[in-house]
Design an enzyme around this catalytic site. Structure first.
Site, mmCIF file in Angstrom:
data_model
loop_
_atom_site.group_PDB
_atom_site.id
_atom_site.type_symbol
_atom_site.label_atom_id
_atom_site.label_comp_id
_atom_site.label_asym_id
_atom_site.label_seq_id
_atom_site.Cartn_x
_atom_site.Cartn_y
_atom_site.Cartn_z
ATOM 1 C CB SER A 149 -0.953 -0.023 1.199
ATOM 2 O OG SER A 149 -1.835 1.082 1.152
ATOM 3 C CB THR A 150 1.328 4.055 2.410
ATOM 4 O OG1 THR A 150 -0.078 4.201 2.589
ATOM 5 C CG2 THR A 150 1.993 5.421 2.410
ATOM 6 C CG HIS B 56 -4.254 -0.938 -0.499
ATOM 7 N ND1 HIS B 56 -3.967 -0.832 0.842
ATOM 8 C CD2 HIS B 56 -4.759 -2.190 -0.660
ATOM 9 C CE1 HIS B 56 -4.286 -1.962 1.457
ATOM 10 N NE2 HIS B 56 -4.757 -2.803 0.561
ATOM 11 C CG MET C 251 -1.012 4.020 5.876
ATOM 12 S SD MET C 251 -1.938 5.369 5.082
ATOM 13 C CE MET C 251 -3.438 5.382 6.059
ATOM 14 C CG ASP D 286 -5.671 -5.556 2.869
ATOM 15 O OD1 ASP D 286 -6.352 -6.563 3.164
ATOM 16 O OD2 ASP D 286 -5.503 -5.152 1.702
#
Length: 388
Positions: free
Chosen positions: A205-206, A232, A325, A328
């Site tokens: 993600s991030t 993401h 973040m 998940d």
């Protein structure tokens, strides 16, 4: 949709010393909307609001800032030009690009991430939509808080370039939630006999695009397994990401198509706004994309991908959780480990945000927790090894 974490541990302490944010946009109206959205959270304070990249550079030389929300297209100096200059002034500052959900916006955002930006948010297309878009405000606030907290934990406020700033007292690092303490990481032993996996799966993600480029650059040539990635990202952005992976890493990568059979040596990327899972068809395995409800505030989400991989591949699966973040991937990796698969994760110092990899690491699911630069070679070693 992006992952938005809940209120972090230590939030009360943060409210007494709010994270410092700068908003950079050539529209005074948009700067005002963004500033009000950010300052609606007691943990955030907008300490500068400026209209172009050069003004942002000037502001950063005068004061300590945790996170910069940076527009792309501005007069005097645009966001893409400003990023390396801002990072040169303060390597610890976190930059979030604000871009539109267009092919051009996605392409520029990808270049921004490669230049040093930590993340991005996709702006609604009009001022009216921006003012009314609660989902955008939640995403913006969540990302700013997570990145600012990550910077504080790393001691980013002790900046030599800003020694002349008048600060009442040294700023202490944020307390880390007990469950995310690196000391809480307990590694699982590797299986006594490790055979090459039949599938490789990556969740991120991030900070993920930068991490993916680094990891995948080590996998060109010789990797016979299909590689599945859930990052993401919204639609359009995943299209551009797939193109960049193909060009930079030398491995064919494309967004997954429903019903497409898996082929070894290729990378399949979950398309924006769709979960990517697997299904059996006859004696083979095919990709499935769907719009089932978001999980962990995300679609695509890592958990659905990992769950189906666990069911179909079991101990023949190898999973990697990179920077991001939230948590998940933890539930899906729990099922994968229970089925005999192997999980590794990125370590905290090399992660932009140690949320997702921290969750699987402290849950006791990982057989290795490694710096980013070591993950690609480690995957290659496992993927190419022969049975002991």
């Amino acid at each position: 949709m992006s992952d938005i974490p809940g209120k972090p541990a230590g939030a009360a302490a943060v409210a007494d010393d709010p994270h410092r944010v700068m908003v950079v946009d050539d529209s005074a109206v948009i700067r005002g909307l963004l500033s009000r959205a950010l300052e609606g959270d007691p943990e955030l304070r907008v300490v500068a609001s400026v209209g172009d990249g050069q003004m942002a550079i000037n502001a950063l030389t005068r004061q300590s800032i945790d996170v910069i929300v940076l527009d792309i297209e501005m007069p005097v100096m645009d966001g893409l030009t400003a990023i390396p200059k801002l990072v040169a002034i303060d390597p610890a500052v976190k930059i979030i690009m604000a871009s539109t959900l267009t092919l051009r916006g996605a392409e520029v955002s990808m270049k921004a991430l490669q230049s040093g930006a930590a993340d991005y948010v996709t702006k609604p297309s009009s001022t009216r939509e921006l003012g009314a878009a609660d989902s955008f405000k939640r995403e913006l606030v969540g990302k700013v808080k997570a990145l600012a907290a990550s910077a504080r934990r790393a001691g980013s406020r002790n900046r030599p370039s800003l020694r002349n700033e008048r600060v009442a007292a040294p700023l202490a690092p944020l307390p880390r939630p007990r469950s995310m303490d690196p000391a809480a990481v307990v590694l699982r032993p590797m299986p006594a006999v490790v055979t090459p996996p039949d599938i490789i799966a990556i969740g991120s993600s991030t900070g993920g695009p930068q991490a993916l480029f680094e990891v995948l650059s080590h996998l060109k040539g010789g990797i016979r397994q299909p590689i599945l990635i859930t990052q993401h990202m919204p639609a359009t952005f995943t299209t551009i990401l797939a193109e960049h992976i193909t060009r930079q890493c030398g491995i064919a990568c494309a967004e997954a198509k429903d019903g497409e059979p898996l082929v070894g040596g290729r990378i399949y990327l979950a398309p924006g706004d769709f979960h990517m899972t697997l299904a059996t068809r006859g004696t083979g395995t095919v990709l499935s994309v769907n719009k089932d409800p978001p999980e962990n505030f995300c679609r695509p989400a890592v958990d659905p991908m990992m769950r189906t991989i666990a069911k179909i591949y079991g101990r023949r699966a190898f999973a990697i959780i990179l920077t991001g973040m939230g948590q998940d991937g933890m539930r899906g990796c729990t099922e994968l480990v229970a089925a005999g698969g192997i999980v590794i994760a990125q370590d905290e110092p090399s992660s932009v945000v140690w949320g997702m990899p921290g969750a699987v690491s402290t849950a006791g699911l990982c057989s290795a927790v490694l710096p980013l630069r070591e993950i690609g070679p480690y995957i290659r070693k496992i993927a190419l090894r022969t049975a002991a």
